[in-house]
Design a protein around this motif. Structure first.
Motif, short mmCIF file in Angstrom:
data_model
loop_
_atom_site.label_atom_id
_atom_site.label_comp_id
_atom_site.label_asym_id
_atom_site.label_seq_id
_atom_site.Cartn_x
_atom_site.Cartn_y
_atom_site.Cartn_z
N TYR A 27 0.87 -1.17 0.00
CA TYR A 27 0.00 0.00 0.00
C TYR A 27 0.91 1.23 0.00
N VAL A 28 0.90 1.95 -1.13
CA VAL A 28 1.85 3.03 -1.37
C VAL A 28 1.16 4.37 -1.15
N ASP A 29 1.86 5.28 -0.51
CA ASP A 29 1.36 6.64 -0.32
C ASP A 29 1.53 7.39 -1.64
N GLU A 30 0.41 7.78 -2.23
CA GLU A 30 0.43 8.43 -3.54
C GLU A 30 0.01 9.89 -3.47
N ARG A 31 0.10 10.49 -2.31
CA ARG A 31 -0.25 11.89 -2.19
C ARG A 31 0.81 12.78 -2.84
N LYS A 32 0.55 14.06 -2.89
CA LYS A 32 1.42 15.00 -3.59
C LYS A 32 2.81 14.99 -2.97
N GLY A 33 3.81 14.88 -3.82
CA GLY A 33 5.20 14.86 -3.37
C GLY A 33 5.74 13.47 -3.09
N CYS A 34 4.89 12.45 -3.09
CA CYS A 34 5.32 11.08 -2.80
C CYS A 34 5.54 10.31 -4.09
N SER A 35 6.39 9.32 -4.03
CA SER A 35 6.66 8.46 -5.17
C SER A 35 6.60 7.00 -4.71
N ASP A 36 6.52 6.10 -5.67
CA ASP A 36 6.44 4.68 -5.39
C ASP A 36 7.85 4.14 -5.12
N ILE A 37 8.17 3.89 -3.85
CA ILE A 37 9.50 3.39 -3.50
C ILE A 37 9.52 1.87 -3.42
N THR A 38 8.46 1.22 -3.89
CA THR A 38 8.42 -0.24 -3.89
C THR A 38 8.86 -0.84 -5.22
N LEU A 39 9.14 -0.01 -6.22
CA LEU A 39 9.49 -0.54 -7.54
C LEU A 39 10.74 -1.40 -7.48
N GLU A 40 11.77 -0.90 -6.84
CA GLU A 40 13.01 -1.65 -6.74
C GLU A 40 12.84 -2.92 -5.91
N LEU A 41 12.05 -2.83 -4.86
CA LEU A 41 11.82 -4.00 -4.01
C LEU A 41 11.04 -5.07 -4.74
N ARG A 42 10.02 -4.67 -5.49
CA ARG A 42 9.23 -5.64 -6.24
C ARG A 42 10.03 -6.24 -7.38
N GLY A 43 10.91 -5.42 -7.99
CA GLY A 43 11.79 -5.97 -9.02
C GLY A 43 12.78 -6.97 -8.46
N TRP A 44 13.29 -6.70 -7.27
CA TRP A 44 14.21 -7.63 -6.62
C TRP A 44 13.52 -8.96 -6.31
N ALA A 45 12.26 -8.90 -5.87
CA ALA A 45 11.52 -10.12 -5.56
C ALA A 45 11.19 -10.91 -6.82
N ALA A 46 10.85 -10.22 -7.91
CA ALA A 46 10.53 -10.91 -9.16
C ALA A 46 11.76 -11.57 -9.76
N ALA A 47 12.94 -10.94 -9.62
CA ALA A 47 14.17 -11.52 -10.17
C ALA A 47 14.57 -12.80 -9.45
N ARG A 48 14.09 -12.99 -8.24
CA ARG A 48 14.42 -14.19 -7.46
C ARG A 48 13.26 -15.17 -7.37
N ASN A 49 12.29 -15.01 -8.28
CA ASN A 49 11.14 -15.91 -8.38
C ASN A 49 10.37 -16.00 -7.05
N MET A 50 10.26 -14.88 -6.37
CA MET A 50 9.50 -14.83 -5.12
C MET A 50 8.05 -14.47 -5.36
N GLY A 51 7.69 -14.25 -6.63
CA GLY A 51 6.31 -13.93 -6.96
C GLY A 51 6.09 -12.44 -7.14
N THR A 52 4.91 -12.11 -7.60
CA THR A 52 4.51 -10.72 -7.77
C THR A 52 3.54 -10.35 -6.66
N PHE A 53 3.63 -9.12 -6.21
CA PHE A 53 2.80 -8.67 -5.10
C PHE A 53 1.89 -7.54 -5.58
N PRO A 54 0.62 -7.58 -5.23
CA PRO A 54 -0.30 -6.50 -5.63
C PRO A 54 0.11 -5.18 -5.00
N VAL A 55 -0.21 -4.10 -5.71
CA VAL A 55 0.09 -2.75 -5.25
C VAL A 55 -1.19 -1.93 -5.26
#
Length: 309
Positions: free
Chosen positions: A158-186
């Motif tokens: 659950y990402v904070d998408e208010r003004k001034g915020c960005s999605d800081i889970t992109l790198e974490l989700r990419g790291w999990a996908a590269a290790r076949n840990m599955g995809t996680f809903p956002v």
């Protein structure tokens, strides 16, 4: 039934109770034995919730704009937030989680409301060396510079998408996908809390400032009843974990205002200073007497003041 709550000044045992009437019971024997040997109140010092301060709920606000809660319909959650602690793969960490605060929030409120009521020392601390001019402390807080955050609840981001915020889970989700840990809903933190699938007692995590991680758990989810504040005074903080005040390493009388590192004139690194000792011991005519780095410390403000309502 009379009760005595455990405190740090008085023993948790009820002095009105006489276990001699049932002295054959094993629990009564232990109670009598503890009364005889516990002269310094060591038992209450080991209680798990001895350092937790209970805060009464705020009074109902009679403003007409505030809607009344519907008993038996609105959902109330209790969320326990814990302090972050360092963890490394090379060294096993055995310290248990320490309670920071407990927040009571409504199910109809968005998830970012819970996020805004989580108070962390790292949000107000500034890691900027101000030893050259300690009178000029940066007014901008890290929370204002790095507002992005997310919550990981029941394998969902659950990402904070208010003004001034960005999605800081992109790198974490990419790291999990590269290790076949599955995809996680956002999802966005705009979702209502009652629409979030939770597991009571299951550890979730709140991440802010890049790598400051707070474990938290949903300890209670129930329908509102008439004894709750009927006006919408939610969310509010119901418990606060008491923090120990850090005192000056020089005088041991005043609370810490400065943290000094890489200084050859003190035996510790880092060293805590109050404002008086800091200026008298490390400065002469407004100039540094030796090379060092100094950082403003605001931890005692967090331990003394209650969280804002």
């Amino acid at each position: 039934m009379s009760m005595s709550l455990p405190t740090s000044k008085a023993s948790a045992m009820n002095s009105c109770y006489n276990p001699q009437a049932s002295s054959s019971l094993h629990t009564c024997k232990n109670l009598m034995f503890r009364k005889e040997i516990d002269k310094k109140n060591c038992y209450s010092r080991k209680l798990k919730y001895r350092t937790v301060c209970l805060i009464p709920p705020p009074e109902d606000d009679d403003q007409p704009d505030n809607e009344l809660l519907q008993s038996g319909k609105d959902i109330i959650y209790r969320v326990r937030i814990y302090r972050p602690f360092p963890y490394t793969h090379s060294k096993h960490t055995v310290r248990h989680s320490l309670l920071m605060s407990e927040i009571v929030v409504l199910g109809q409120q968005p998830l970012w409301v819970l996020r805004d009521h989580i108070y962390c020392l790292n949000d107000i601390s500034t890691g900027i060396d101000v030893s050259e001019n300690p009178d000029v402390v940066p007014s901008t807080s890290p929370k204002e510079l790095f507002p992005s955050s997310f919550m990981f609840i029941n394998n969902v981001f659950y990402v904070d998408e208010r003004k001034g915020c960005s999605d800081i889970t992109l790198e974490l989700r990419g790291w999990a996908a590269a290790r076949n840990m599955g995809t996680f809903p956002v999802h966005s933190m705009d979702v209502k809390l009652e629409d979030v699938k939770i597991r009571l007692g299951h550890p979730d995590v709140y991440v802010h400032l890049g790598d400051c991680e707070h474990p938290f758990t949903f300890s209670e989810a129930r329908l509102a009843h008439p004894r709750d504040p009927l006006r919408r005074v939610f969310p509010f903080v119901s418990q606060v974990g008491l923090s120990q005040v850090n005192y000056c390493s020089i005088c041991s009388e005043h609370s810490t205002k400065w943290v000094v590192k890489r200084c050859d004139m003190v035996p510790f690194d880092p060293t805590h200073f109050c404002d008086t000792c800091f200026r008298l011991y490390l400065y002469k005519d407004g100039k540094k007497v030796c090379p060092f780095k100094a950082y403003a410390y605001k931890g005692n403000e967090m331990s003394v003041l209650k969280p804002r309502q």
